[in-house]
Motif scaffolding. Structure first.
Motif, PDB file in Angstrom:
ATOM      1  N   GLU A 159      -4.170   3.578   8.158  1.00  0.00           N
ATOM      2  CA  GLU A 159      -3.446   4.844   8.280  1.00  0.00           C
ATOM      3  C   GLU A 159      -2.015   4.787   7.748  1.00  0.00           C
ATOM      4  O   GLU A 159      -1.532   5.746   7.184  1.00  0.00           O
ATOM      5  N   TYR A 181       1.245   7.461   4.483  1.00  0.00           N
ATOM      6  CA  TYR A 181       0.449   7.698   5.686  1.00  0.00           C
ATOM      7  C   TYR A 181      -0.681   8.646   5.354  1.00  0.00           C
ATOM      8  O   TYR A 181      -0.509   9.612   4.604  1.00  0.00           O
ATOM      9  N   GLN A 188      -4.035  10.191   7.817  1.00  0.00           N
ATOM     10  CA  GLN A 188      -4.826  10.115   9.043  1.00  0.00           C
ATOM     11  C   GLN A 188      -6.252   9.709   8.695  1.00  0.00           C
ATOM     12  O   GLN A 188      -6.841  10.229   7.744  1.00  0.00           O
ATOM     13  N   ARG A 238      -8.732   6.074  14.060  1.00  0.00           N
ATOM     14  CA  ARG A 238      -7.423   6.681  14.313  1.00  0.00           C
ATOM     15  C   ARG A 238      -6.673   5.906  15.379  1.00  0.00           C
ATOM     16  O   ARG A 238      -7.113   5.792  16.515  1.00  0.00           O
TER      17      ARG A 238
END
Length: 100
Positions: free
Chosen positions: A44, A84, A86, A93
């Motif tokens: 991530e 970054y 997600q 996550r």
């Protein structure tokens, strides 16, 4: 789009990370982007360093990496890029962003 508060939080998480990938004189290519996409799905948040033998503009390199890897540019400081994205799978996550 990340807010200032979210970027600040991500920068604090990225502080202790070491760069995973390096952009050398070959620049940003498909092979590098493929590896970044694979790695960012599980991590991530990651750092990428630009080597001294890369003659491209560091801002353009950072923007291109973020755009082609479908990630968001968190920070460009010196020759270190922080991006970054997600994770698409919920079990991957690990970062909970602060609310806007």
């Amino acid at each position: 789009m990340l807010t200032g508060k979210q970027k600040r939080y991500l920068r604090s998480l990225a502080h202790h990370l070491d760069p995973i990938f390096q952009v050398g004189k070959g620049g940003v290519n498909d092979h590098l982007i493929t590896h970044i996409k694979e790695a960012i799905e599980t991590r991530e948040l990651m750092k990428i360093s630009i080597l001294n033998n890369n003659m491209d503009d560091r801002n353009e390199v950072a923007e291109e990496i973020a755009k082609r890897s479908d990630a968001q540019l968190v920070q460009l400081i010196g020759k270190t890029i922080v991006i970054y994205k997600q994770a698409e799978e919920k079990e991957n996550r690990t970062i909970e962003l602060p609310r806007k």
